[in-house]
Motif scaffolding. Sequence first.
Motif, PDB file in Angstrom:
ATOM      1  N   LEU B  21      19.081  -6.047  12.989  1.00 17.20           N
ATOM      2  CA  LEU B  21      18.117  -7.135  12.867  1.00 17.20           C
ATOM      3  C   LEU B  21      18.478  -8.043  11.698  1.00 17.20           C
ATOM      4  N   ALA B  22      19.072  -7.439  10.663  1.00 15.39           N
ATOM      5  CA  ALA B  22      19.349  -8.197   9.440  1.00 15.39           C
ATOM      6  C   ALA B  22      20.596  -9.044   9.555  1.00 15.39           C
ATOM      7  N   ARG B  23      21.406  -8.789  10.587  1.00 17.30           N
ATOM      8  CA  ARG B  23      22.643  -9.572  10.728  1.00 17.30           C
ATOM      9  C   ARG B  23      22.330 -11.041  10.825  1.00 17.30           C
ATOM     10  N   GLY B  24      22.974 -11.825   9.964  1.00 20.52           N
ATOM     11  CA  GLY B  24      22.759 -13.260  10.001  1.00 20.52           C
ATOM     12  C   GLY B  24      21.486 -13.683   9.296  1.00 20.52           C
ATOM     13  N   ARG B  25      20.632 -12.713   8.955  1.00 26.83           N
ATOM     14  CA  ARG B  25      19.416 -13.069   8.221  1.00 26.83           C
ATOM     15  C   ARG B  25      19.578 -12.745   6.745  1.00 26.83           C
ATOM     16  N   VAL B  26      20.099 -11.537   6.480  1.00 22.31           N
ATOM     17  CA  VAL B  26      20.178 -11.062   5.107  1.00 22.31           C
ATOM     18  C   VAL B  26      21.637 -10.965   4.721  1.00 22.31           C
ATOM     19  N   HIS B  27      21.935 -11.554   3.571  1.00 21.29           N
ATOM     20  CA  HIS B  27      23.302 -11.544   3.101  1.00 21.29           C
ATOM     21  C   HIS B  27      23.678 -10.145   2.626  1.00 21.29           C
ATOM     22  N   ARG B  28      24.832  -9.639   3.028  1.00 16.13           N
ATOM     23  CA  ARG B  28      25.354  -8.336   2.642  1.00 16.13           C
ATOM     24  C   ARG B  28      24.345  -7.230   2.884  1.00 16.13           C
ATOM     25  N   GLN B  29      23.742  -7.280   4.097  1.00 11.99           N
ATOM     26  CA  GLN B  29      22.663  -6.350   4.386  1.00 11.99           C
ATOM     27  C   GLN B  29      23.109  -4.911   4.341  1.00 11.99           C
ATOM     28  N   PHE B  30      24.412  -4.676   4.588  1.00 11.65           N
ATOM     29  CA  PHE B  30      24.870  -3.300   4.678  1.00 11.65           C
ATOM     30  C   PHE B  30      24.821  -2.596   3.335  1.00 11.65           C
ATOM     31  N   ARG B  31      24.558  -3.342   2.267  1.00 11.22           N
ATOM     32  CA  ARG B  31      24.511  -2.717   0.954  1.00 11.22           C
ATOM     33  C   ARG B  31      23.101  -2.271   0.588  1.00 11.22           C
ATOM     34  N   ALA B  32      22.112  -2.746   1.332  1.00  9.76           N
ATOM     35  CA  ALA B  32      20.735  -2.479   0.928  1.00  9.76           C
ATOM     36  C   ALA B  32      20.228  -1.190   1.569  1.00  9.76           C
ATOM     37  N   GLY B  33      19.345  -0.495   0.856  1.00 11.33           N
ATOM     38  CA  GLY B  33      18.694   0.677   1.416  1.00 11.33           C
ATOM     39  C   GLY B  33      17.603   0.246   2.371  1.00 11.33           C
ATOM     40  N   LYS B  34      16.961   1.264   3.001  1.00 10.70           N
ATOM     41  CA  LYS B  34      16.014   0.905   4.049  1.00 10.70           C
ATOM     42  C   LYS B  34      14.837   0.094   3.506  1.00 10.70           C
ATOM     43  N   ARG B  35      14.252   0.590   2.410  1.00 10.01           N
ATOM     44  CA  ARG B  35      13.069  -0.094   1.907  1.00 10.01           C
ATOM     45  C   ARG B  35      13.404  -1.511   1.464  1.00 10.01           C
ATOM     46  N   ARG B  36      14.536  -1.626   0.771  1.00  9.74           N
ATOM     47  CA  ARG B  36      14.972  -2.940   0.284  1.00  9.74           C
ATOM     48  C   ARG B  36      15.257  -3.869   1.468  1.00  9.74           C
ATOM     49  N   LEU B  37      15.805  -3.266   2.513  1.00  9.45           N
ATOM     50  CA  LEU B  37      16.166  -4.051   3.685  1.00  9.45           C
ATOM     51  C   LEU B  37      14.910  -4.639   4.328  1.00  9.45           C
ATOM     52  N   ILE B  38      13.869  -3.811   4.433  1.00 11.40           N
ATOM     53  CA  ILE B  38      12.615  -4.290   5.012  1.00 11.40           C
ATOM     54  C   ILE B  38      12.062  -5.435   4.173  1.00 11.40           C
ATOM     55  N   GLU B  39      12.116  -5.219   2.856  1.00 12.10           N
ATOM     56  CA  GLU B  39      11.632  -6.242   1.941  1.00 12.10           C
ATOM     57  C   GLU B  39      12.382  -7.561   2.152  1.00 12.10           C
ATOM     58  N   LEU B  40      13.724  -7.443   2.214  1.00 13.82           N
ATOM     59  CA  LEU B  40      14.560  -8.634   2.367  1.00 13.82           C
ATOM     60  C   LEU B  40      14.282  -9.312   3.698  1.00 13.82           C
ATOM     61  N   LEU B  41      14.126  -8.486   4.747  1.00 15.90           N
ATOM     62  CA  LEU B  41      13.886  -9.061   6.068  1.00 15.90           C
ATOM     63  C   LEU B  41      12.609  -9.880   6.057  1.00 15.90           C
ATOM     64  N   LEU B  42      11.558  -9.302   5.478  1.00 14.18           N
ATOM     65  CA  LEU B  42      10.278 -10.006   5.462  1.00 14.18           C
ATOM     66  C   LEU B  42      10.381 -11.281   4.636  1.00 14.18           C
ATOM     67  N   GLN B  43      11.105 -11.169   3.522  1.00  9.08           N
ATOM     68  CA  GLN B  43      11.238 -12.298   2.626  1.00  9.08           C
ATOM     69  C   GLN B  43      12.047 -13.425   3.266  1.00  9.08           C
ATOM     70  N   HIS B  44      13.159 -13.026   3.902  1.00  7.42           N
ATOM     71  CA  HIS B  44      14.061 -14.049   4.426  1.00  7.42           C
ATOM     72  C   HIS B  44      13.536 -14.706   5.682  1.00  7.42           C
ATOM     73  N   SER B  45      12.625 -14.010   6.370  1.00  2.89           N
ATOM     74  CA  SER B  45      12.159 -14.624   7.604  1.00  2.89           C
ATOM     75  C   SER B  45      10.762 -15.164   7.421  1.00  2.89           C
ATOM     76  N   SER B  46      10.383 -15.429   6.174  1.00  3.78           N
ATOM     77  CA  SER B  46       9.009 -15.890   5.972  1.00  3.78           C
ATOM     78  C   SER B  46       8.758 -17.208   6.683  1.00  3.78           C
TER      79      SER B  46
END
Lengths: 619, 351
Positions: B21-46
């Motif tokens: 889901l984070a592909r193309g939304r979150v930069h370097r998503q593969f480095r983030a943990g699950k919780r951080r990833l959720i946070e980033l996803l919500l933030q980036h798709s606001s």
Amino acid sequence: MPPSIHPVDLVTALRHKQLTPAIVFLTSRRACDEAMEAFDHAELVLPPVRQDAIGTALERVIAQYPSIAEHPLIPIVQRIGVAAHHAGHLPSWKIAIEELMRQGHLDAVFATTTLAAGVDFPARTVVITQSSIRKSRDFTDLTIGEVQQIAGRAGRRGKDHVGFAVITPSPYIDLSVLTKGLTGQPEAIDSQFTISYPMVLNLLKAHPHEHIQGILAKSFAQFQLNQRAELLERKLDLLHTQLEPFGPRVCTDWITQWQTFDHVRRHRPARHQTHRSESPEIAVRLPFLTPGRVVGLHKGRGIVLRQYRSKGQKNSMLTMLRPDGAVTECPVTSVREVYDRTYDCAEMATYPWCSAETFDRLSEQLEDLPPRLPILPILASSPVDTLPDAVVQSLGDFPCPTCSSRTACQKDFPTASRLRQEQQRHTKSIQALRASLWHRFQERVNVLQTFGYLTSTAQLTEDGEWARLIRIDHSLLITELIRAEAFTGADPSLLAGIMASLAHDDDRPGAFPRISAGLSSLLRQVRKLAESLAPHEDPPLLRADVAALAERWVAEPTLTWIGLCRLTTMAEGDIYRLLARTIEFLSQLQTLKGTHPSLADSAAEALTLIRRGVLEELP
Amino acid sequence: MTTDELERLLAQQPVALLHRLARGRVHRQFRAGKRRLIELLLQHSSHNRAGLESDLQALLEARQSQSASSAQRSQYPLPITRKKATPQTPVPALSEPAISLTGWLEGIGVPEPQPFVPDPWQTDALSALSEIDVVISVPTGSGKTYVAIEAARRAMEDNRTVIYTSPLKALSNTKYTEFSRLFGPDKVGILTGDRQEHSQAPLLIMTTEILRNLLYDAASGEIDVRLDTLGLVILDESQYIADRERGVVWEETIIFCPSQAKLLLLSASIGNPQDIADWLTSIRPTACRLVRHSKRTVPLRAGYLHPNGRLTPLFRTLGIPYGHPTHLHPEAKRLFLEYEEETLPSGRSRR
């Protein structure tokens, strides 16, 4: 298995299948250069006939652009018929490669994706190794348009029956991005209309203020905003029909009426106080009203002897020792002030609620109290906000409880209210869409007015008249610098240095020559001004190191291009672009001949000094 | 869906799906943990919550259909399950056998030199241009330049000035050389920010910024004789109108372009050329003709080259199957899956 195919193998495979000439798109300049290095020890050598052909073709280009005669890549290009082409190279070298490719002398060119949009540069085959592209420090997936732009380089008209787009994977490639890109419809494009300060000045020079809105309305941006507004208007029409069954009932605006009524109904406090409760202000005081505490009452002061609750009383009660030894009862609500003073008090269970000696001592102490006592600060938490009393009391005024359409209103209210909210939202958005460009323009006008480029009636002032000639990025900073007379007496090399630092917007790090003291102090001044202008215009990078490079080139006319390149780790192509951008900025200053003759002269001098060697080759 | 609901739903998903889901939304998503990833996803798709939600729904549905077929499969990392999911979609062309490599490579070569005959769309554009503005949106390399040259020639025969603009100085230089060769050096001039050559020539080449500046000066009363006789303005690569920094220059140029001059906009394939044409019609005195097609002059074929040197066609069909990105050649698909298995970071791809 290697993570990606070796460049030599790649070229061999393409040659074997007769897929050459090919353009190989790689992620970075570095990847292109490394691919070229991979050929250093390869056995792959062109037959002498083709080597000679490349040699003669190159000579023709060199005759036009002598700067590439000594180019270090010439031998390898000639030996293996493969070249690299990216923004780190000089334009003349890129032209040479393009020419060789056009004449069909090269088998493969390693290039970055910037080439796809840049030049007319076709081949039989394009090789795609990536699905994302670096855009300002971030990697984003290629859009469909970009993939097709890249693939569009395959197949030369008149020279090929078919063109080939070959995908070869590298780490982090996403095949679906590429297959979608190859088979899909390109994306729709959107206007990127921005209103810049020079635009405002030039528009106001040519047109009266009241005509501008009409001009802005002619932009593609407004065209697209109107399209969106029309879409919303259609939705609005739909909402209008949906709202029809919820028209006027007993009251015309029954939705608002019901909303207020409902709100009040829900928030009305219960009719009877069933339990004793103090208001928060009183409640927080209770713990402090202990025997021996001095408090202020309506009249005079007293010492608390006991605190008690009694049946039939709403509030807690206090027994007080008053002046003259009187003992009185009063509710806690009558306490005006709680003072920061307590006395020891031996409590007793019967009247006068303390021992006789305590009673005498307290009576004395009460008489001897100073006239002013410190007040104990007691913080009451803010009360939960309740409806203002007026609204609660007027609940009886609502016709709703007895209204004939009460049930209907109650049933329809959620739907009707949602529809109406949507309607209001759309109306607001439409207004915003229709007027946003004009508002943005007005904002710019206001800024220019505060800086004194425009009069209060939006006419150009004397400063505005010349400022409109500066039509490049960071124009506000440049004109403010000129007004602050930052450039007075600046010699051409300083001027070039400053313009270079303004023009350069790349933050690629590198090693650069030392900066002179004069330029460094001037740059500090520019930075300060840029910072103060930051709310109105994004500040440029203002790199001192690239400024030093331009300064050296102008200050030392004997410095050769090779010498300049040796001073820094910056790529040749980047240096060229830096100086070319500096020329652009300087030639804007040159247009101010009429109002700032000495500055224009200095700029003209810098221009003649900057244009030598490689920079003279291209028009 | 409220933010809390969405967050809860995301937290229930395996991290592989979140990465997808984070592909193309979150930069370097593969480095983030699950919780951080959720946070980033919500933030980036606001600003595009709906997009995130619909993608999430699509992924969930895909997972469900997966787990229905095999409960074990859904444990695999998603990039691979997704690739495996492709044959499940009904593929009409599957009945035909996929193209062979020899068939795919057939026809390489140089065509016989043929006398040049303009395509119908080219003559169409040229004839329309004598009356009205024209927008051309065709694939790269299908002969836009021919239209530009021919239109310029006709305008010059009419004693009209022609301005040709390109977005890049490098392109301007190429065109300068090319046009000088075609029309003779004294007929062609070039204007850059700091230098002018043959500035009174009937065909002027410049970057779009320079033309915009000329039009500014003309509007404020500094009359330029070249604009009086201006008959044709050619804007090459006009898809640059969508460029973040410079797009506005194209809009200004078009808005301020003198009404007696015809506009010729040349653009690569874009999604909404009709919008551009409608816009021109709405602001210019004459209507605007849109010439568009997506057929390439030289047909294109797509291939897949494996790092071990194996070449296969990329798609089942000989040409590009437009609109069917999943019609991959079975061999290419197999090789790419193999590649992903081997190169994905360990722990994500191992079974």
